[in-house]
Design a protein around this motif. Structure first.
Motif, PDB file in Angstrom:
ATOM      1  N   PRO A  39      18.769   5.969   8.068  1.00  0.00           N
ATOM      2  CA  PRO A  39      18.668   4.953   7.012  1.00  0.00           C
ATOM      3  C   PRO A  39      17.381   5.149   6.213  1.00  0.00           C
ATOM      4  N   GLU A  40      17.434   4.757   4.953  1.00  0.00           N
ATOM      5  CA  GLU A  40      16.306   4.986   4.044  1.00  0.00           C
ATOM      6  C   GLU A  40      15.006   4.360   4.550  1.00  0.00           C
ATOM      7  N   GLY A  41      15.089   3.170   5.130  1.00  0.00           N
ATOM      8  CA  GLY A  41      13.890   2.527   5.660  1.00  0.00           C
ATOM      9  C   GLY A  41      13.248   3.348   6.760  1.00  0.00           C
ATOM     10  N   GLN A  42      14.062   3.910   7.646  1.00  0.00           N
ATOM     11  CA  GLN A  42      13.525   4.759   8.711  1.00  0.00           C
ATOM     12  C   GLN A  42      12.914   6.022   8.136  1.00  0.00           C
ATOM     13  N   GLN A  43      13.572   6.593   7.137  1.00  0.00           N
ATOM     14  CA  GLN A  43      13.015   7.788   6.498  1.00  0.00           C
ATOM     15  C   GLN A  43      11.616   7.506   5.960  1.00  0.00           C
ATOM     16  N   ARG A  44      11.450   6.357   5.327  1.00  0.00           N
ATOM     17  CA  ARG A  44      10.144   6.026   4.738  1.00  0.00           C
ATOM     18  C   ARG A  44       9.104   5.747   5.813  1.00  0.00           C
ATOM     19  N   LEU A  45       9.503   5.080   6.892  1.00  0.00           N
ATOM     20  CA  LEU A  45       8.558   4.839   7.983  1.00  0.00           C
ATOM     21  C   LEU A  45       8.124   6.153   8.626  1.00  0.00           C
ATOM     22  N   LEU A  49       4.379   7.823   8.999  1.00  0.00           N
ATOM     23  CA  LEU A  49       3.795   8.379  10.223  1.00  0.00           C
ATOM     24  C   LEU A  49       3.308   9.806   9.999  1.00  0.00           C
ATOM     25  N   ILE A  50       4.064  10.556   9.235  1.00  0.00           N
ATOM     26  CA  ILE A  50       3.654  11.930   8.939  1.00  0.00           C
ATOM     27  C   ILE A  50       2.366  11.931   8.123  1.00  0.00           C
ATOM     28  N   LEU A  51       2.255  11.031   7.160  1.00  0.00           N
ATOM     29  CA  LEU A  51       1.014  10.932   6.377  1.00  0.00           C
ATOM     30  C   LEU A  51      -0.162  10.534   7.260  1.00  0.00           C
ATOM     31  N   LEU A  52       0.059   9.592   8.174  1.00  0.00           N
ATOM     32  CA  LEU A  52      -1.016   9.197   9.095  1.00  0.00           C
ATOM     33  C   LEU A  52      -1.408  10.366   9.993  1.00  0.00           C
ATOM     34  N   GLN A  53      -0.434  11.152  10.416  1.00  0.00           N
ATOM     35  CA  GLN A  53      -0.715  12.352  11.229  1.00  0.00           C
ATOM     36  C   GLN A  53      -1.582  13.324  10.430  1.00  0.00           C
ATOM     37  N   LYS A  54      -1.237  13.539   9.167  1.00  0.00           N
ATOM     38  CA  LYS A  54      -2.032  14.435   8.319  1.00  0.00           C
ATOM     39  C   LYS A  54      -3.454  13.906   8.157  1.00  0.00           C
ATOM     40  N   ASN A  79      -4.818   9.884  -0.036  1.00  0.00           N
ATOM     41  CA  ASN A  79      -4.973   8.549  -0.598  1.00  0.00           C
ATOM     42  C   ASN A  79      -3.849   8.273  -1.596  1.00  0.00           C
ATOM     43  N   ASP A  80      -3.624   9.205  -2.500  1.00  0.00           N
ATOM     44  CA  ASP A  80      -2.560   9.035  -3.497  1.00  0.00           C
ATOM     45  C   ASP A  80      -1.191   8.935  -2.826  1.00  0.00           C
ATOM     46  N   GLN A  81      -0.950   9.798  -1.848  1.00  0.00           N
ATOM     47  CA  GLN A  81       0.344   9.802  -1.159  1.00  0.00           C
ATOM     48  C   GLN A  81       0.557   8.504  -0.385  1.00  0.00           C
ATOM     49  N   LEU A  82      -0.483   7.991   0.264  1.00  0.00           N
ATOM     50  CA  LEU A  82      -0.349   6.743   1.016  1.00  0.00           C
ATOM     51  C   LEU A  82      -0.122   5.558   0.071  1.00  0.00           C
ATOM     52  N   ARG A  83      -0.752   5.570  -1.070  1.00  0.00           N
ATOM     53  CA  ARG A  83      -0.523   4.502  -2.058  1.00  0.00           C
ATOM     54  C   ARG A  83       0.926   4.532  -2.558  1.00  0.00           C
ATOM     55  N   GLN A  84       1.417   5.716  -2.860  1.00  0.00           N
ATOM     56  CA  GLN A  84       2.812   5.841  -3.295  1.00  0.00           C
ATOM     57  C   GLN A  84       3.755   5.406  -2.181  1.00  0.00           C
ATOM     58  N   TRP A  85       3.446   5.824  -0.978  1.00  0.00           N
ATOM     59  CA  TRP A  85       4.280   5.472   0.168  1.00  0.00           C
ATOM     60  C   TRP A  85       4.317   3.960   0.365  1.00  0.00           C
ATOM     61  N   SER A  86       3.160   3.313   0.294  1.00  0.00           N
ATOM     62  CA  SER A  86       3.128   1.870   0.534  1.00  0.00           C
ATOM     63  C   SER A  86       3.922   1.115  -0.528  1.00  0.00           C
ATOM     64  N   GLY A  87       3.971   1.634  -1.739  1.00  0.00           N
ATOM     65  CA  GLY A  87       4.734   0.993  -2.793  1.00  0.00           C
ATOM     66  C   GLY A  87       6.218   1.318  -2.762  1.00  0.00           C
ATOM     67  N   SER A  88       6.603   2.298  -1.968  1.00  0.00           N
ATOM     68  CA  SER A  88       7.996   2.751  -1.960  1.00  0.00           C
ATOM     69  C   SER A  88       8.946   1.797  -1.239  1.00  0.00           C
ATOM     70  N   PHE A  89       8.414   0.789  -0.572  1.00  0.00           N
ATOM     71  CA  PHE A  89       9.268  -0.126   0.184  1.00  0.00           C
ATOM     72  C   PHE A  89       9.868  -1.220  -0.692  1.00  0.00           C
TER      73      PHE A  89
END
Length: 149
Positions: A39-45, A49-54, A79-89
């Motif tokens: 599911p899309e929500g799991q994909q985003r989560l 996690l991958i961004l946090l690992q990086k 930073n940019d990727q995490l900001r985009q990720w947080s807004g993707s929900f």
């Protein structure tokens, strides 16, 4: 209901805040075709996690002034990727209460562990006075601000 704010808060409130990195079975799927079947929500989560690992890997590689300065561009990109990720929900379809609880049960432990590892690395780097880097503190502050928007 949207994905629980608890999930987002746990993922972002402590971005500059884990003992060891965690790559869950779900995040291992992110390297293969299996991710698209989730599911899309799991994909985003899992993406978070991958961004946090990086982020953890980047921080753990900072051991002197040269590596501190070299990490700054990577930290800015994360930073940019995490900001985009947080807004993707915001555009995800609503979840039922059982789905929210299932996501929290499944992902919060890994997110918390990653945050603990990131926090430990950030504390180590701060104790070393950022290895004399003038740019590293600013990059870390920008990351920390993600959770406070």
């Amino acid at each position: 209901m949207k994905i629980s704010p608890i999930i987002l808060a746990a993922a972002l409130a402590s971005v500059c805040a884990a003992q060891t990195p965690v790559v869950s079975e779900d995040s291992k799927a992110a390297t293969g075709a299996d991710l698209s079947q989730l599911p899309e929500g799991q994909q985003r989560l899992i993406g978070g996690l991958i961004l946090l690992q990086k982020l953890y890997i980047c921080l753990s590689g900072i051991t002197n002034n040269d590596t501190a300065e070299a990490a700054v561009p990577t930290l800015m990109q994360l930073n940019d990727q995490l900001r985009q990720w947080s807004g993707s929900f915001s555009n995800l379809p609503p979840l039922s209460e059982p789905e929210v609880l299932a996501y929290e049960d499944r992902f919060l432990p890994a997110i918390r562990k990653m945050n603990q590892g990131i926090e430990a690395q950030a504390a180590r780097i701060a104790a070393a006075e950022y290895y004399g880097s003038r740019n590293l503190p600013a990059a870390l502050v920008r990351l920390a601000q993600i959770g406070h928007q």
